[in-house]
Design an enzyme around this catalytic site. Structure first.
Site, short mmCIF file in Angstrom:
data_model
loop_
_atom_site.label_atom_id
_atom_site.label_comp_id
_atom_site.label_asym_id
_atom_site.label_seq_id
_atom_site.Cartn_x
_atom_site.Cartn_y
_atom_site.Cartn_z
CD GLN A 29 -15.53 -30.29 -44.17
OE1 GLN A 29 -16.72 -30.15 -44.21
NE2 GLN A 29 -15.00 -31.36 -43.64
CB ALA A 30 -7.99 -27.20 -44.19
CE1 TYR A 31 -11.91 -31.98 -40.25
CE2 TYR A 31 -11.18 -32.21 -42.51
CZ TYR A 31 -12.18 -32.20 -41.58
OH TYR A 31 -13.48 -32.41 -41.97
CG LEU A 32 -6.26 -25.96 -38.90
CD1 LEU A 32 -6.92 -24.66 -38.48
CD2 LEU A 32 -5.05 -25.71 -39.76
CG ASP A 88 -3.80 -33.52 -42.25
OD1 ASP A 88 -3.38 -34.40 -43.03
OD2 ASP A 88 -3.45 -33.44 -41.07
#
Length: 165
Positions: A29-32, A88
């Site tokens: 998962q990556a957070y933008l 992140d």
């Protein structure tokens, strides 16, 4: 159309072991979205699926409920957004564990968060969520605590350690 997610989140007690035959999958998962923005924008890879998800707090402020929009994205779009997220990001192994009428998902984090185990249970309504009696292998409840959101954990995976039991 906006969906709603009703869920409770807990630490996993130290005595829990993965049940024999429990299915699992690896997630990245990556957070933008900026930390603390209230809304959460993420991309997730789970098996062959690539998804973008936007989550927002419930309009009534109920910590058990979040608004959610999720849709598939192409592999190349996922990879571009993954790179844009910088640090992140997080990865984890997720196990699915039936609990009577509901299903628990146990996330065992990897990398800097190795050793952290969290369990979440989604419900079809707030009353059902409130009535839920966690089994003994559930630890401290984390529901509604922003410090334990996956968004916050992705930032913490940069080197700050967390308690895990």
């Amino acid at each position: 159309m906006t969906n709603f997610e009703v869920e409770r989140k807990f630490l996993v007690a130290t005595e829990w072991l993965v049940p024999a035959g429990a299915p699992s999958s690896h997630l990245r998962q990556a957070y933008l979205s900026p930390l603390g923005s209230g809304n959460e924008i993420r991309v997730r890879a789970k098996g062959d699926a690539r998804l973008m998800t936007v989550k927002a707090p419930d309009e009534d402020g109920n910590p058990l409920v979040r608004r959610e929009v999720e849709f598939p994205i192409a592999d190349e779009v996922f990879e571009q957004l993954w790179a844009l997220a910088g640090e992140d990001r997080l990865s984890k192994r997720r196990w699915t564990v039936p609990l009577g009428d509901v299903t628990a998902v146990v996330d065992v984090y990897e990398g800097e968060l190795a050793g952290l185990r969290v369990v979440e249970v989604e419900f079809d309504g707030v009353d059902t969520a409130r009535a839920f009696e966690p089994p003994t292998w559930f630890g401290e409840e984390l529901t509604g605590d922003p410090a334990w959101s996956n968004r916050e954990l992705a930032v913490r995976s940069e080197g700050r350690r967390l308690r895990s039991d």
